[in-house]
Scaffold this active site. Structure first.
Site, mmCIF file in Angstrom:
data_model
loop_
_atom_site.group_PDB
_atom_site.id
_atom_site.type_symbol
_atom_site.label_atom_id
_atom_site.label_comp_id
_atom_site.label_asym_id
_atom_site.label_seq_id
_atom_site.Cartn_x
_atom_site.Cartn_y
_atom_site.Cartn_z
ATOM 1 N N CYS A 156 0.847 -1.424 0.035
ATOM 2 C CA CYS A 156 0.333 -0.400 0.115
ATOM 3 C C CYS A 156 0.445 1.248 0.007
ATOM 4 C CB CYS A 156 -1.192 -0.035 1.402
ATOM 5 S SG CYS A 156 -2.130 -1.236 1.252
ATOM 6 N N THR A 157 1.991 1.121 0.520
ATOM 7 C CA THR A 157 3.096 2.537 0.391
ATOM 8 C C THR A 157 3.584 2.605 -1.077
ATOM 9 O OG1 THR A 157 3.705 1.844 2.848
ATOM 10 C CG2 THR A 157 4.766 3.105 2.592
#
Length: 151
Positions: free
Chosen positions: A44-45
């Site tokens: 997600c980062t």
């Protein structure tokens, strides 16, 4: 799942700063609505940072990038601050919007079954209809794929 050509479901969610965003706020311009499983996890980062790094190029087409996941505004604020994310991250803590868009799904990991967000991106056109949907998104190169479609 919402199919291309269908009207995108309305939503009203708060971002990392407590500002409410509605789909109607962006009428007349494209919206990239990307759903991601959880703040501050490796995949997600990487996805959020790719959209961050491409944001200027999205803005030349007047497209608005909006990230959506579970967890609250405080979690979004920490995530945005840690990685200098320069676009709204919307808190869908009760996963109601994820359900409307069909991305709240049963998942399985290490033999355990649970409900969560399936990494999915919607490109919504200036008229509020789904122009394109990416399912089971692979993070590497995804922001570039979306950018190519917007342009």
């Amino acid at each position: 799942m919402i199919e291309p050509g269908q009207k995108a479901p309305a939503f009203s969610l708060k971002d990392q700063d407590g500002t409410t965003h509605k789909l109607t706020d962006y009428a007349g311009r494209p919206v990239i609505l990307y759903f991601y499983p959880k703040d501050d996890t490796p995949g997600c980062t990487a996805e959020a940072c790719a959209f961050r790094d491409s944001l200027r190029r999205f803005q030349t087409s007047k497209a608005q990038v909006l990230g959506v996941s579970i967890l609250d505004e405080q979690s979004k604020a920490r995530f945005a601050g840690k990685y200098s994310l320069n676009f709204p991250l919307l808190a869908d803590a009760d996963h109601a919007v994820a359900e409307k868009y069909g991305v709240w799904q049963e998942k399985s990991r290490y033999g355990r079954t649970y409900m969560g967000i399936a990494r999915t991106t919607y490109l919504i056109d200036a008229n509020g209809k789904v122009a394109r949907r990416w399912d089971n998104v692979k993070v590497d190169g995804h922001a570039e794929d979306v950018l190519a479609e917007v342009n």
